[in-house]
Design an enzyme around this catalytic site. Sequence first.
Site, short mmCIF file in Angstrom:
data_model
loop_
_atom_site.label_atom_id
_atom_site.label_comp_id
_atom_site.label_asym_id
_atom_site.label_seq_id
_atom_site.Cartn_x
_atom_site.Cartn_y
_atom_site.Cartn_z
N GLU A 1 0.89 -1.17 0.00
CA GLU A 1 0.00 0.00 0.00
C GLU A 1 0.92 1.21 0.00
O GLU A 1 1.65 1.44 0.96
CB GLU A 1 -0.91 -0.05 1.23
CG GLU A 1 -1.95 1.05 1.26
CD GLU A 1 -1.56 2.20 2.15
OE1 GLU A 1 -1.17 3.26 1.60
OE2 GLU A 1 -1.63 2.03 3.38
N CYS B 1 -2.03 8.49 3.82
CA CYS B 1 -2.00 7.88 2.49
C CYS B 1 -3.31 8.10 1.75
O CYS B 1 -3.37 7.96 0.53
CB CYS B 1 -1.69 6.39 2.60
SG CYS B 1 -2.85 5.48 3.65
#
Length: 678
Positions: A258, A297
């Site tokens: 990720e 993120c």
Amino acid sequence: MSLLDVQSFVCGQWIAPDDSARPIEDAVTGAVMARAGQSTLDTAGMLEHARTRGGAALRAMTFHERARMLKALALHLSEHKNALYDLSYATGATLADHKIDIDGGIGTMLVIASKGRREMPDSTVYLDGGLEQLSRDGSFVGRHICTPLQGVAVHINAFNFPVWGMLEKLAPALLAGMPCIVKPATATCYVTEAAVRLMLQSGFLPEGALQLISGGLGDLLDRVGGQDVVSFTGSAATARMLRATPALADNATRFVAEQDSLNASILGPDAAPGTPEFDLFLKEVRREMTAKAGQKCTAIRRILVPDAQVDAVIAGLSSRLQEITVGDPRDPSVRMGALVSRAQRADVLEKASLIGQEATRVFGNPEAFAITGARAQQGAFLPPMLYHCADPDRADHPHRTEAFGPVSTIMGYRDTDHAIALAARGGGSLVASLITHDPEVARDVTLGAAAHHGRIYINDRHSMAASTGHGSPLPHMVHGGPGRAGGGEELGGVRGVLHYMQRTAVQGSPDMIARITGQWLPGAAEVSQDAHPFRRTFGALQIGETLVTPPRTVTLEDIEHFARFTGDTFYAHMDDDAARRNPFFPGRVAHGYLLLSFAAGLFVDPDEGPVLANTGLDNLRFMKPVQAGDAIHVRLTVKQKTPRNAEYGEVRWHVTLFNQDGDIVAEYELLTMNATGA
């Protein structure tokens, strides 16, 4: 002030940093406040300890036992979270940021624990999908099962969420039955170390289930094998480096990433100034620019608005950003704290300058902004910085360069198709959001953008009060994204657990499959008892225990009485000629629910006993019509048992209705709660 020595937990022992340790700065003052790292780690010993001690102990537990362990760990962390809050201020995070990281991580662990209890069996085997008939006579069948990988889950986490980032990986892995080695980012590893100490001190974890590396990984990744999983959160550059480790390729080690994500938020064409959606959009963008100082993120990096609304959005957002107080996060008046380090501040400024080559900064001057309770030259502070890209079609950096801080770029779009195309310019993102009150716009954007995004968040006036926000990955939903976002996937309830398990196709006779899976299936052996199964306690009942009832003949009077009593006078039950014109019926037929009622009358024992309640009926199918004069009987079989607490458990019964010719006319699964004791 003495330095905090951040230790690693290796093979059951805490290991202090050595002379090679890396210094760690306080994000607010810039002063060195801790150190972490060891020049040599017994990585081979760590892997062996996890595989032989931790893995063996976890695999011996059922999913429900592991779920109860996770719940206990989460509650223990919650009791001691103030200690984690106190440490987290040094990362630059405010109290509101702590709640995203620490409370969010604890909440994630609780949700995963709950799903383990509710959606997984109280066994060590998880069944994926239904029974597959591989022969005409049912003597050869197949199931897909999932069992824990017999290796180690290596979790390499980012600096921005030292607690949530650990727990959102740890909970699914432990629930799957895999031991974990956690490697947090060094800049904030002191918070992770404190959380790990709390979990280990709780006594709820088996030995070897959790180890910690504070500092560098050493040669750990050179030693992983095909039963291990490496899960990484961080930059695309680091992900590329890790993927290139020969051991990962040679052993086909599962690698989940990720990474960077140029997430977009789209203001719908209907959301003009003065609408609730316009105000909601400004609120969402401001929150995502400033929470954790933009170090998320899932933060909004690109703000896509209709061309006609660009000026209004710039003005409205600038006004709201003006209200943000930057400074020492310990000060209650501060809304945005520092970035994690001065090095990170420099990196954000470098990336912002690249964006500035193709966009104009319209708010926020990093050389002149107010700071509350701290000094700009010492801490890692920046103001929120808003850019406007006037030509997003020709621009490159706003779509390719991520300034991992409080930086975002507004760009206009011509129509919905253009907005979808601009969102896709991010090359694959974790999340895109859409603020609109128009369901058609929502459908068009979702279908056009879904292939490029791991999650699409839609909000409007109806859902705004209950919604969780653009930037909040929820444990119930998948977190990850294609392309630049890493191509990985985490969370998503039980889906996230299965990443740490092996799916295996198992083929054999019904008896073999029933024994392996712990569930009875048609064709497997049936167990007879003298006592009626409703007279037997949860503990006494056996998988496969079966009652076959005597038959009952269905009469025309039964059908007509049921129709009058319930009001269900559908023509197929009342008009023989009309029923015959229906290709599914040979004439008047009995109501399906009449058959279920008769079935219950045939198999139920009416006296007070261990059966406490009927809680549901699943997978009902009517296979063949029943007419007046047909005789039905029932086979009732214990398919599965699931303990719920010390007082009762859930029994899943397989119920089959047959006619006088032995043909199946209906089938379903009945759920009851049965007392464990007499």
